[in-house]
Structures are given as structure tokens and as C-alpha cells.
Enzyme design. Structure first.
Site, PDB file in Angstrom:
ATOM      1  N   GLY A  79       0.846  -1.192   0.000  1.00 26.85           N
ATOM      2  CA  GLY A  79       0.000   0.000   0.000  1.00 26.85           C
ATOM      3  C   GLY A  79       0.876   1.234   0.000  1.00 26.85           C
ATOM      4  O   GLY A  79       0.871   2.021   0.938  1.00 26.85           O
ATOM      5  N   PHE A 105      -2.243  -0.916  -5.991  1.00 25.97           N
ATOM      6  CA  PHE A 105      -3.205  -1.240  -7.047  1.00 25.97           C
ATOM      7  C   PHE A 105      -3.644   0.084  -7.644  1.00 25.97           C
ATOM      8  O   PHE A 105      -4.443   0.796  -7.048  1.00 25.97           O
ATOM      9  CB  PHE A 105      -4.391  -1.991  -6.429  1.00 25.97           C
ATOM     10  CG  PHE A 105      -5.310  -2.606  -7.440  1.00 25.97           C
ATOM     11  CD1 PHE A 105      -4.923  -3.728  -8.152  1.00 25.97           C
ATOM     12  CD2 PHE A 105      -6.571  -2.073  -7.682  1.00 25.97           C
ATOM     13  CE1 PHE A 105      -5.774  -4.311  -9.086  1.00 25.97           C
ATOM     14  CE2 PHE A 105      -7.426  -2.644  -8.617  1.00 25.97           C
ATOM     15  CZ  PHE A 105      -7.026  -3.767  -9.320  1.00 25.97           C
ATOM     16  N   GLU A 106      -3.080   0.455  -8.786  1.00 24.57           N
ATOM     17  CA  GLU A 106      -3.353   1.772  -9.365  1.00 24.57           C
ATOM     18  C   GLU A 106      -3.681   1.669 -10.852  1.00 24.57           C
ATOM     19  O   GLU A 106      -3.388   0.669 -11.495  1.00 24.57           O
ATOM     20  CB  GLU A 106      -2.144   2.702  -9.149  1.00 24.57           C
ATOM     21  CG  GLU A 106      -1.842   3.020  -7.687  1.00 24.57           C
ATOM     22  CD  GLU A 106      -2.923   3.847  -6.999  1.00 24.57           C
ATOM     23  OE1 GLU A 106      -3.819   4.377  -7.693  1.00 24.57           O
ATOM     24  OE2 GLU A 106      -2.876   3.958  -5.758  1.00 24.57           O
ATOM     25  N   ALA A 110      -2.781  -6.668  -3.976  1.00 21.14           N
ATOM     26  CA  ALA A 110      -1.955  -7.142  -2.851  1.00 21.14           C
ATOM     27  C   ALA A 110      -2.546  -8.373  -2.169  1.00 21.14           C
ATOM     28  O   ALA A 110      -1.859  -9.046  -1.403  1.00 21.14           O
ATOM     29  CB  ALA A 110      -1.774  -6.019  -1.832  1.00 21.14           C
ATOM     30  N   TYR A 133     -16.551   5.814  14.314  1.00 20.59           N
ATOM     31  CA  TYR A 133     -15.254   5.169  14.062  1.00 20.59           C
ATOM     32  C   TYR A 133     -14.997   4.009  15.024  1.00 20.59           C
ATOM     33  O   TYR A 133     -15.254   2.853  14.693  1.00 20.59           O
ATOM     34  CB  TYR A 133     -14.098   6.190  14.088  1.00 20.59           C
ATOM     35  CG  TYR A 133     -12.916   5.650  13.331  1.00 20.59           C
ATOM     36  CD1 TYR A 133     -12.674   6.027  12.017  1.00 20.59           C
ATOM     37  CD2 TYR A 133     -12.073   4.690  13.891  1.00 20.59           C
ATOM     38  CE1 TYR A 133     -11.624   5.481  11.291  1.00 20.59           C
ATOM     39  CE2 TYR A 133     -11.028   4.140  13.179  1.00 20.59           C
ATOM     40  CZ  TYR A 133     -10.807   4.536  11.882  1.00 20.59           C
ATOM     41  OH  TYR A 133      -9.782   3.977  11.171  1.00 20.59           O
ATOM     42  N   LEU A 143      -6.431  12.710   9.525  1.00 22.30           N
ATOM     43  CA  LEU A 143      -5.889  13.468   8.401  1.00 22.30           C
ATOM     44  C   LEU A 143      -6.827  13.400   7.207  1.00 22.30           C
ATOM     45  O   LEU A 143      -7.652  12.492   7.104  1.00 22.30           O
ATOM     46  CB  LEU A 143      -4.536  12.876   7.981  1.00 22.30           C
ATOM     47  CG  LEU A 143      -3.334  13.309   8.811  1.00 22.30           C
ATOM     48  CD1 LEU A 143      -2.188  12.350   8.626  1.00 22.30           C
ATOM     49  CD2 LEU A 143      -2.903  14.716   8.410  1.00 22.30           C
ATOM     50  N   VAL A 144      -6.645  14.329   6.290  1.00 26.87           N
ATOM     51  CA  VAL A 144      -7.349  14.245   5.013  1.00 26.87           C
ATOM     52  C   VAL A 144      -6.590  13.252   4.142  1.00 26.87           C
ATOM     53  O   VAL A 144      -5.445  13.492   3.761  1.00 26.87           O
ATOM     54  CB  VAL A 144      -7.395  15.625   4.312  1.00 26.87           C
ATOM     55  CG1 VAL A 144      -8.050  15.501   2.942  1.00 26.87           C
ATOM     56  CG2 VAL A 144      -8.154  16.623   5.165  1.00 26.87           C
TER      57      VAL A 144
END
Length: 399
Positions: free
Chosen positions: A48, A75-76, A113, A237, A275-276
């Protein structure tokens, strides 16, 4: 063609290749000036590796003092008739360019992956480029689905509360709209599927594969990333499907720690700050919290992006210390600045006032959106966004 930002809801549908390069260079510049990682790992596998914490860790370990060589799995999507491809595709390409220029080895393996074929490719790359062993394995997958073994079906993760519904606000970046949403509770089946996709099982499977193929060096460590957050975020969350998966990840870290003890190594779940990221903007009811948190932490001078978090992780927690500092549950905490009581008190105060009319002024909406745009290569001052870029040029770039 000119590449313009295109957002649907909270999903970026375009990415600017040269903006992605600018983002990589900006992060490299930061770690070069930051306190150095002195006794870091030399051979690192990142599962990742193309965005978020995985990419930031790769940059920090290569350019922030450790001078690591890396293998990155992701994975792109590359360029095609359908579009220019994903930001992660270009992050891989330009990270490799910069690392190679600095004399470091950077191998990109693009594929699923979860698949055996990618694992075999990784083992082969470790044999070829790392003399057969790794010193650190970073597990940073943010997948939405995971194929079931020996089957055409998938487990699908969901972001839902458990037990009772939760109402909160999401912010649609497409049109800067505050939208109240109610999430119904997950079924037991959905909660279990989320654990399968986002829990620790696949992380453990990767480490088992590396141990069984004798690819683990003496002193090898492994980390995976988690989030816990303050109480205000718990309904969606920690007490929801994501939290269940993260608790499974924490438990897995203890099992892996025992396995890696045989190599004088260790395994740790690392709890990061909010975080963004491509993943976090999907979480309903988290956006107002992020707006308030960004404003307060920036005012206090304690705000960190992924890259600052990772450099601090490697210099003050995972390496360069006599012993890895952990909390009572054996977790590494780099969410300490976020959870500072004074910070949280000020965040709570802002959240009480924040609504659909004032969220842009009350919170750091500009910073929130700017960071989202930068994930996809936009909003960099030194990039000429009016330039024409041909698909042929993009197709010639290989990860």
C-alpha cells in the site's frame, strides 16, 4: 489536453501528473530538513505504497536519513482512453524517479496485494534486489474489497455504526455543501466482512508468507496503521465497523510480535492522527471534526500531515530509541498531539458552534480542501496547470 480537477461528491475523478510530482518533491524537501532517522532499516517492503501513510513512510525512509531501498506494492490505474489514470500511479512513477536519481533502489509492483501472484512477485523482488531479506514491512492497505480465496466473490467493507444509527454531517467537496446524513447500523455480516477487508488477517498472511520463504531479516519489524480518535468520533469510528477492524488489527500485532520475536524483531499497530486522505473523506460525520482539528492544531503549531507523522514515527518511536515506546495496549501512539486535552477542548468548543452556515469560517475548510486537492496533484503554486499534456507522453511513463 489540459487536466482539470474533477470531483464527484468526495471522490477525485482526475489527477494531475506533474502536480503529483510536485507533491513528492515537497515531501522529500521536508524530510531532508527534518531530524534524521539514524539507525533505520535499509530494505523495506511497503504494502500500500502509492498514497497516504504508505507513500509518506516510503519517502521518509528513503530521503529522511535511513537511505532505505524500497519495494512498493499498490493497485493503481494508468492512463487510457478513459482518463489520465490515478494519482497513485504517478506517485509511484515520480517517487521512483527521485529515488533512482538519489542512488536508491525503488521497485514498484502494481497489482492486487491480496493475490498470490503479487506475493510471488514480491518474494522474487526481495530475492533479486534485497539479497533475499527485508528489515521492515509496512502494511498500509486501504482497500474496499477483498477477494475470497478460491472464489469469484468478495468481502466488502462498510463504514457504518454498530448497534444504533448515527446522524452527522458530511461535506461534499464537489460543491462545498454541508449535508446531514444518517447511517443505519451495520448487520453482523457487514461488520464481519469489514474485519476481513480491513482487519489484521491479510497482514498476518503476508508476514507468514515472508517467514515461510525465509525473507525476514534478523531484527525485522512490521507496522500497520490505525486510528482511535477522541470520544466525539467514536460512534462512527471506534465503536463502528472500522473500529472493529482496527481492534482486530491491534490483536494481530500481538500475534505477529510473538512470531517476529524469533528474529529479535517486533510488530506494532501504530495509531496515527486524523488526516485528510483518500480514505478519510469517505467517513461520514468525520469531516466537521477534521475542520475543527485542523484549525486548532495549525493555530497551536502542532498540525502534522502524513509526512510529518511518518518522519516523527521513525525518529522518535520505531527507530533511534533503546526500546520502542508503547502504551498499555502495546500500541505506538503518534496521535498524542491530536489528543492533547487542551487541543480537544478547543476542538469541542468549535464543533458546538459549527453548522451548515458557518463551517467554512468556523473550521479550516480552506486547508481541508487544499489538502484534498493536493492528494490529486492540484493547488501547487509551481505547477503550470494551463499546459497541454498528451496521453502519449503519459503512457510513456512507467512505474
Amino acid at each position: 489536453m489540459r487536466i482539470e480537477p474533477l470531483i464527484q461528491g468526495v471522490v477525485a475523478r482526475s489527477a494531475h501528473p506533474y502536480g503529483c510530482h510536485a507533491s513528492i518533491k515537497e515531501q522529500i524537501e521536508y524530510v531532508k530538513k527534518a531530524p534524521k532517522i539514524k539507525s533505520g532499516p535499509k530494505r523495506v517492503l511497503i504494502i500500500g505504497a502509492s498514497s497516504g501513510f504508505g507513500l509518506a513512510a516510503r519517502i521518509a525512509l528513503t530521503f529522511g536519513g535511513a537511505e532505505a531501498d524500497t519495494i512498493g506494492v499498490s493497485f493503481e490505474r494508468g492512463p487510457s482512453e478513459k482518463g489520465v489514470g490515478s494519482a497513485g500511479w504517478y506517485n509511484n512513477i515520480f517517487f521512483k524517479q527521485e529515488a533512482t536519481h538519489a542512488g536508491r533502489t525503488a521497485i514498484n509492483i502494481v497489482g492486487d496485494a491480496f493475490s498470490d501472484s503479487v506475493r510471488n512477485e514480491v518474494i522474487e523482488a526481495i530475492e533479486t534486489y534485497f539479497e533475499g531479506e527485508v528489515d521492515l514491512v509496512i502494511y498500509s492497505l486501504a482497500a474496499g474489497v477483498r477477494p475470497k480465496p478460491h472464489s469469484d466473490t468478495f468481502w466488502r467493507s462498510v463504514i457504518k455504526p454498530i448497534g444504533e444509527s448515527v446522524t452527522g454531517a458530511s461535506i461534499l467537496l464537489e460543491n462545498d455543501q454541508w449535508v446531514e446524513t444518517t447511517l443505519e447500523p451495520a448487520t453482523e455480516e457487514e461488520a464481519e466482512a469489514t474485519i476481513k477487508v480491513m482487519g489484521g488477517e491479510d497482514w498476518e498472511s503476508w508476514i507468514d508468507t515472508l517467514i515461510n520463504t525465509e525473507s525476514v531479516a534478523q531484527g525485522c519489524k512490521t507496522i500497520a496503521f490505525s486510528y482511535m480518535g477522541p470520544e466525539v468520533t467514536h460512534p462512527i469510528y471506534l465503536d463502528g465497523t472500522l473500529g472493529r477492524a482496527k481492534i482486530d488489527l491491534h490483536q494481530t500485532s500481538h500475534a505477529l510480535n510473538l512470531k517476529l520475536a524469533n528474529f529479535d524483531g517486533g510488530a506494532y499497530a501504530t495509531v496515527c492522527k486524523a488526516l485528510v486522505t483518500k480514505a478519510s473523506v469517505f467517513i461520514p460525520a468525520l469531516s466537521p471534526y477534521l475542520l475543527a482539528l485542523y484549525r486548532v492544531m495549525k493555530e497551536k503549531g502542532t498540525h502534522e500531515r502524513c509526512i510529518e507523522q511518518m518522519q516523527r514515527l521513525f525518529t522518535t518511536k520505531l527507530y533511534d530509541q533503546p526500546k520502542v515506546p508503547v502504551d498499555g495496549e502495546r500500541l505506538i501512539r503518534i496521535d498524542d498531539l491530536e489528543l492533547d486535552p487542551q487541543t480537544q477542548a478547543e476542538v469541542s468548543h468549535l464543533l458546538e458552534q459549527m453548522n451548515t452556515e458557518n463551517f467554512k469560517e468556523c473550521g479550516d475548510y480552506q486547508g481541508f480542501k487544499d489538502e484534498f486537492m493536493k492528494l490529486n496533484g492540484f493547488n501547487f503554486d509551481d505547477v503550470d496547470y494551463s499546459q497541454d499534456i498528451s496521453l502519449e507522453t503519459l503512457a510513456s511513463l512507467k512505474p
